[in-house]
Design a protein around this motif. Structure first.
Motif, PDB file in Angstrom:
ATOM      1  N   ASP A 236      35.313   5.215  36.361  1.00 27.00           N
ATOM      2  CA  ASP A 236      36.165   4.402  35.494  1.00 27.00           C
ATOM      3  C   ASP A 236      35.324   3.426  34.670  1.00 27.00           C
ATOM      4  OD1 ASP A 236      38.679   5.403  36.652  1.00 27.00           O
ATOM      5  OD2 ASP A 236      38.034   4.332  38.437  1.00 27.00           O
ATOM      6  N   VAL A 237      34.305   2.849  35.295  1.00 29.38           N
ATOM      7  CA  VAL A 237      33.441   1.910  34.580  1.00 29.38           C
ATOM      8  C   VAL A 237      32.661   2.636  33.489  1.00 29.38           C
ATOM      9  CG1 VAL A 237      31.488   0.321  34.795  1.00 29.38           C
ATOM     10  CG2 VAL A 237      33.266   0.358  36.553  1.00 29.38           C
ATOM     11  N   TYR A 238      32.148   3.816  33.796  1.00 34.59           N
ATOM     12  CA  TYR A 238      31.444   4.600  32.772  1.00 34.59           C
ATOM     13  C   TYR A 238      32.364   4.860  31.578  1.00 34.59           C
ATOM     14  CZ  TYR A 238      27.029   5.848  35.094  1.00 34.59           C
ATOM     15  OH  TYR A 238      25.763   5.822  35.652  1.00 34.59           O
ATOM     16  N   MET A 239      33.594   5.296  31.846  1.00 34.53           N
ATOM     17  CA  MET A 239      34.518   5.603  30.756  1.00 34.53           C
ATOM     18  C   MET A 239      34.817   4.354  29.912  1.00 34.53           C
ATOM     19  SD  MET A 239      35.163   8.833  30.778  1.00 34.53           S
ATOM     20  CE  MET A 239      33.450   9.012  31.303  1.00 34.53           C
ATOM     21  N   ALA A 240      35.009   3.222  30.596  1.00 29.70           N
ATOM     22  CA  ALA A 240      35.267   1.976  29.875  1.00 29.70           C
ATOM     23  C   ALA A 240      34.060   1.582  29.032  1.00 29.70           C
ATOM     24  CB  ALA A 240      35.605   0.864  30.862  1.00 29.70           C
ATOM     25  N   ALA A 241      32.864   1.720  29.595  1.00 32.32           N
ATOM     26  CA  ALA A 241      31.648   1.369  28.861  1.00 32.32           C
ATOM     27  C   ALA A 241      31.469   2.271  27.644  1.00 32.32           C
ATOM     28  CB  ALA A 241      30.439   1.475  29.783  1.00 32.32           C
TER      29      ALA A 241
ATOM     30  N   ARG B 191      23.441  -1.488  30.650  1.00 31.55           N
ATOM     31  CA  ARG B 191      23.588  -2.480  29.582  1.00 31.55           C
ATOM     32  C   ARG B 191      22.659  -2.151  28.408  1.00 31.55           C
ATOM     33  NH1 ARG B 191      26.421  -6.877  29.988  1.00 31.55           N
ATOM     34  NH2 ARG B 191      26.468  -6.784  32.242  1.00 31.55           N
ATOM     35  N   SER B 192      21.434  -1.741  28.726  1.00 36.43           N
ATOM     36  CA  SER B 192      20.499  -1.336  27.677  1.00 36.43           C
ATOM     37  C   SER B 192      21.004  -0.076  26.972  1.00 36.43           C
ATOM     38  CB  SER B 192      19.116  -1.097  28.283  1.00 36.43           C
ATOM     39  OG  SER B 192      18.231  -0.585  27.326  1.00 36.43           O
ATOM     40  N   PHE B 193      21.520   0.869  27.769  1.00 36.65           N
ATOM     41  CA  PHE B 193      22.063   2.098  27.197  1.00 36.65           C
ATOM     42  C   PHE B 193      23.211   1.786  26.242  1.00 36.65           C
ATOM     43  CE2 PHE B 193      25.405   5.326  27.386  1.00 36.65           C
ATOM     44  CZ  PHE B 193      24.727   6.461  26.980  1.00 36.65           C
ATOM     45  N   MET B 194      24.106   0.878  26.645  1.00 38.52           N
ATOM     46  CA  MET B 194      25.254   0.537  25.797  1.00 38.52           C
ATOM     47  C   MET B 194      24.807  -0.026  24.457  1.00 38.52           C
ATOM     48  SD  MET B 194      28.248  -1.088  28.167  1.00 38.52           S
ATOM     49  CE  MET B 194      29.250  -1.450  26.717  1.00 38.52           C
ATOM     50  N   LYS B 195      23.810  -0.878  24.473  1.00 36.03           N
ATOM     51  CA  LYS B 195      23.309  -1.464  23.226  1.00 36.03           C
ATOM     52  C   LYS B 195      22.830  -0.370  22.277  1.00 36.03           C
ATOM     53  CE  LYS B 195      19.718  -4.574  21.445  1.00 36.03           C
ATOM     54  NZ  LYS B 195      19.080  -3.547  20.589  1.00 36.03           N
ATOM     55  N   ASP B 196      22.031   0.553  22.804  1.00 38.95           N
ATOM     56  CA  ASP B 196      21.485   1.614  21.958  1.00 38.95           C
ATOM     57  C   ASP B 196      22.562   2.569  21.471  1.00 38.95           C
ATOM     58  OD1 ASP B 196      18.484   1.342  21.815  1.00 38.95           O
ATOM     59  OD2 ASP B 196      18.750   1.228  23.964  1.00 38.95           O
ATOM     60  N   VAL B 197      23.402   3.027  22.391  1.00 40.64           N
ATOM     61  CA  VAL B 197      24.381   4.041  22.002  1.00 40.64           C
ATOM     62  C   VAL B 197      25.429   3.453  21.061  1.00 40.64           C
ATOM     63  CG1 VAL B 197      26.105   3.786  23.855  1.00 40.64           C
ATOM     64  CG2 VAL B 197      25.606   6.047  22.926  1.00 40.64           C
ATOM     65  N   ARG B 198      25.743   2.170  21.190  1.00 39.00           N
ATOM     66  CA  ARG B 198      26.688   1.528  20.272  1.00 39.00           C
ATOM     67  C   ARG B 198      26.132   1.556  18.842  1.00 39.00           C
ATOM     68  NH1 ARG B 198      26.953  -3.077  22.509  1.00 39.00           N
ATOM     69  NH2 ARG B 198      28.968  -2.928  23.559  1.00 39.00           N
TER      70      ARG B 198
ATOM     71  N   ALA C 125      25.200   0.384  37.623  1.00 36.85           N
ATOM     72  CA  ALA C 125      24.641   0.860  36.350  1.00 36.85           C
ATOM     73  C   ALA C 125      24.814  -0.146  35.224  1.00 36.85           C
ATOM     74  CB  ALA C 125      25.291   2.183  35.953  1.00 36.85           C
ATOM     75  N   PHE C 126      26.000  -0.768  35.128  1.00 29.48           N
ATOM     76  CA  PHE C 126      26.320  -1.585  33.964  1.00 29.48           C
ATOM     77  C   PHE C 126      26.341  -3.086  34.245  1.00 29.48           C
ATOM     78  CE2 PHE C 126      27.975   2.615  33.013  1.00 29.48           C
ATOM     79  CZ  PHE C 126      27.523   2.800  31.730  1.00 29.48           C
ATOM     80  N   GLY C 127      26.073  -3.482  35.477  1.00 26.95           N
ATOM     81  CA  GLY C 127      26.093  -4.909  35.782  1.00 26.95           C
ATOM     82  C   GLY C 127      27.513  -5.413  35.940  1.00 26.95           C
ATOM     83  N   LYS C 128      27.777  -6.607  35.475  1.00 31.64           N
ATOM     84  CA  LYS C 128      29.064  -7.239  35.736  1.00 31.64           C
ATOM     85  C   LYS C 128      30.144  -6.728  34.786  1.00 31.64           C
ATOM     86  CE  LYS C 128      27.303 -11.216  38.139  1.00 31.64           C
ATOM     87  NZ  LYS C 128      27.315 -12.677  38.331  1.00 31.64           N
ATOM     88  N   ILE C 129      31.270  -6.358  35.409  1.00 29.74           N
ATOM     89  CA  ILE C 129      32.413  -5.841  34.647  1.00 29.74           C
ATOM     90  C   ILE C 129      33.645  -6.647  35.035  1.00 29.74           C
ATOM     91  CG2 ILE C 129      31.395  -3.546  34.500  1.00 29.74           C
ATOM     92  CD1 ILE C 129      34.378  -3.702  36.630  1.00 29.74           C
TER      93      ILE C 129
END
Length: 711
Positions: free
Chosen positions: A490-495, A448-455, A117-121
């Motif tokens: 865990d990755v979702y929570m971190a993101a 990654r796109s979601f993170m940009k918008d929600v941030r 979902a989020f690419g490289k972590i």
């Protein structure tokens, strides 16, 4: 190239190119060369088996340490080969690496993986054999800055060991920041690098060394791309006319429920049914193209096989938004996927935006729109709810009615064939009546796109999220330390935390947080005060404040003196402020007055009240509302009890003041905000107070006797 795990020496070479310290080493394939390598490198040395099938080398006898002589190196080679081949017969052993044994130090782990979902972590934590047991890690979605790397290091519990524990000298934190930053950049730049583990990285008082590297390359992975997204114009969510395609008089059909729910829509409403000329007193039309006036929005509730042709008609009619509640598309198999692709292709050709398919629909209560088949409609309010589950929406809406909880918007995203989370987030970001946003997420397509918008949205309005799928059931065994430690949830929570989103553990907590933030905004700091008429709850307030990271601030001498002027001599004279069991509303009100006058020393106020003969819950609620309205700080209601307090709770609800029936929940909610967002520099409400009529009034008859003494 196909997937390949780099050998120990290849991994060391890659790290060395990026300036990451590794031990002197040599790969050998026979015992004699092992002796030569040990002599050349200088003893003591470590010898380790190299095989893509052997992940945990120590577990199979594939590692021997403290080899002091070349002769011992020969024997160690034979020993490792014998144990490795006998315990893992299928292993392909390419050799044994002989490397300088580094002095002991603090062992940490740096890892990376490619999340679907989020690419490289990137992952950081305590390393060594106990890494999966301790699970003391921090996670970030790449890219990260040097400061982000430092924050990762400092947020694990084991950071105390890096600082210097029980008299030990502190470790070289900056050397660790160097490695973490460099490895993050390398991982992001090398598109073909899929996963890596550096475990352990040995950290010293000065410097650090990577002494084990597992790096997996995959030529099938190309450069990460964020697909372009076509923005959804805001006006499509403010339709003046709606057509229900598949409207029905049969209560067993979805089209019946959708059309019935839209009867209160103040705009033009058109039922579309080729077998009817009238429905619920409205003229019915055989096709949307037969409607004589323009149609802004169409709700489609016909079988999946008819939807492509229906979309063609919607396009010809100039429909700007199609809400497809019908199921049987991508979620149903290949034929459904083909139908969905055809629908989207047609919609794009005409410029029609699509919600769904396979969704419950949308609700915009302030506009009188309930375009769903939910049996009930929510009250208007200030919380937007965006969900991947229609069943969750119907449950929450049903629960919200007796709780007097209102919504500004409710979106069921369905398959997200066109419009998705990001579009709805951007809409409610600018939606004037929305003050807090709650998300229910099962899976995100492009993290990654979601993170940009929600941030960006979370900087303007609070965003709370509940993510399902936290259990381990059905998950495959991880193939590496990083895979084990950085599971999908865990990755979702971190993101989410990285984006400034506030995670909730369940739906009840999510809406408690949303109510609190919709009313009070982000708090400016962690300085808390508690005002109570019950000493026991005051003690608990102190315990919960410490547990959830809040600071019970000391009362300034000036404030204490003002309180002494009218409170009984035996009041607590400290924070929490125990006003004693004989406290009436007048005493609460006078304390609120002083806290309003002195807002500079506190950030969050917890008002804790219990049922007594002397406390009128209606008047108390009025005073809590007044307190909240006359301060820019966060005021948290904790009116405890049962039926005797309900009249007060109704007033708090009507004025959008949240109340927590469990004291710990109140402190946990505020603590969760700080854990995700930290202190908000501006503090207070990020929007004006409610414009709607509020039921509260000044209880002048109770306040009059205390005005002089309070001031």
């Amino acid at each position: 190239m196909a997937e390949k795990m780099l050998s120990e020496t290849e991994g060391y070479d890659l790290l060395d190119e990026r300036g990451i310290p590794v031990p002197p080493h040599r790969l050998v394939t026979n015992a004699k060369d092992a002796a030569v390598a040990a002599e050349s490198i200088g003893t003591p040395v470590v010898m380790k088996v190299i095989s893509p099938q052997i992940i945990h080398k120590s577990d199979v006898g594939g590692v021997i340490t403290h080899i002091e002589t070349p002769k011992r190196a020969e024997a160690a080679f034979r020993d490792i080969m014998e144990k490795s081949t006998s315990r893992v017969p299928e292993a392909e052993i390419t050799g044994i690496v002989v490397e300088k044994q580094m002095p002991p130090g603090l062992e940490v782990l740096i890892g990376g993986k490619t999340d679907p979902a989020f690419g490289k972590i990137i992952t950081f934590g305590l390393g060594g054999k106990l890494v999966e047991l301790l699970r003391d890690v921090s996670i970030r979605v790449l890219p990260i800055s040097r400061e982000d790397a430092r924050e990762m290091i400092r947020e694990i519990e084991g950071y105390r060991l890096i600082q210097g524990y029980r008299g030990e000298e502190p470790r070289d934190e900056e050397a660790l920041v160097d490695i973490l930053t460099s490895m993050s950049q390398t991982f992001l730049e090398r598109a073909e690098m899929r996963e890596f583990d550096l475990n352990p990285v040995i950290l010293y008082e000065k410097g650090a060394h990577v002494v084990d590297a597992r790096i997996i390359m995959d030529g099938a992975i190309g450069p990460e791309r964020i697909p372009p997204r076509v923005e959804a114009p805001e006006e499509i969510f403010f339709p003046q006319s709606i057509a229900v395609i598949g409207a029905s008089s049969n209560p067993r059909k979805v089209g019946y429920a959708v059309f019935r729910n839209l009867l209160e829509f103040p705009g033009r409403l058109y039922p579309i049914n080729p077998n009817r000329t009238e429905l619920f007193g409205r003229d019915a039309y055989p096709s949307i193209t037969d409607v004589p006036e323009p149609v802004d929005c169409a709700v489609i509730a016909v079988p999946a096989r008819y939807v492509p042709a229906t979309m063609e008609e919607c396009g010809k009619k100039g429909v700007k938004l199609a809400v497809i509640v019908t199921a049987g598309f991508r979620e149903a198999g290949e034929e459904g996927k083909r139908l969905e692709e055809e629908v989207v292709k047609t919609a794009k050709r005409y410029g029609t935006r699509v919600i769904g398919p396979n969704c419950l629909g949308i609700m915009l209560p302030h506009q009188g729109i309930n375009a769903t088949f939910d049996p009930v409609s929510p009250k208007p309010g200030h919380i937007a709810f965006i969900s991947q589950s229609g069943a969750i929406i119907t449950t929450i809406v049903d629960w919200s009615l007796p709780e007097d909880l209102g919504f500004s918007a409710v979106f069921s995203v369905g398959n997200q064939a066109d419009l998705g989370f990001e579009h709805f987030l951007r809409f409610v970001e600018e939606h004037p009546v929305t003050r807090a946003i709650t998300l229910y997420i099962e899976e995100i397509k492009n993290g990654r796109s979601f993170m940009k918008d929600v941030r960006e949205v979370a900087e303007k309005k609070p965003v709370i999220v509940i993510k399902s799928g936290s259990s381990q059931k059905g998950k495959q065994a991880a193939s590496s330390h990083t895979g084990s430690l950085a599971g999908s949830h865990d990755v979702y929570m971190a993101a989410f935390r990285q984006a400034g989103v506030i995670p909730a553990t369940d739906l009840r907590e999510a809406f408690q947080l949303a109510e609190l933030l919709a009313s009070e905004g982000y708090p400016a700091g962690k300085r808390a005060i508690a005002i109570t008429s019950a000493g026991g709850f005051g003690v608990l307030a102190s315990d919960y404040a410490e547990k959830y990271g809040l600071t019970m601030v000391d009362l300034p001498e000036e404030v204490r003196a003002k309180l002494d002027a009218f409170l009984p001599k035996c009041w607590s004279r400290a924070n929490p402020m125990d006003l004693l069991g004989d406290t009436g509303v007048d005493r609460f009100a006078a304390v609120f007055d002083i806290m309003i006058q002195h807002q500079d020393f506190w950030d969050v106020a917890f008002v804790i009240a219990v049922p007594t003969m002397l406390t009128n819950p209606t008047h108390l609620a009025n005073e809590i509302v007044r307190f909240s309205r006359h301060t820019s700080k966060m005021v948290v209601g904790c009116v405890l009890g049962g039926d005797s307090m309900k009249s007060g709770l109704r007033i708090l609800r009507s004025c959008s003041i949240p109340n927590f029936s469990e004291l710990e929940d109140a402190f946990k909610a505020v603590g969760s905000i700080f854990a995700a967002r930290g202190a908000h520099p501006d503090g207070g409400r990020q929007y004006p107070p409610p414009e709607e009529k509020c039921m509260w009034r000044e209880p002048a008859e109770e306040r009059a006797p205390i005005e002089k003494s309070a001031r």
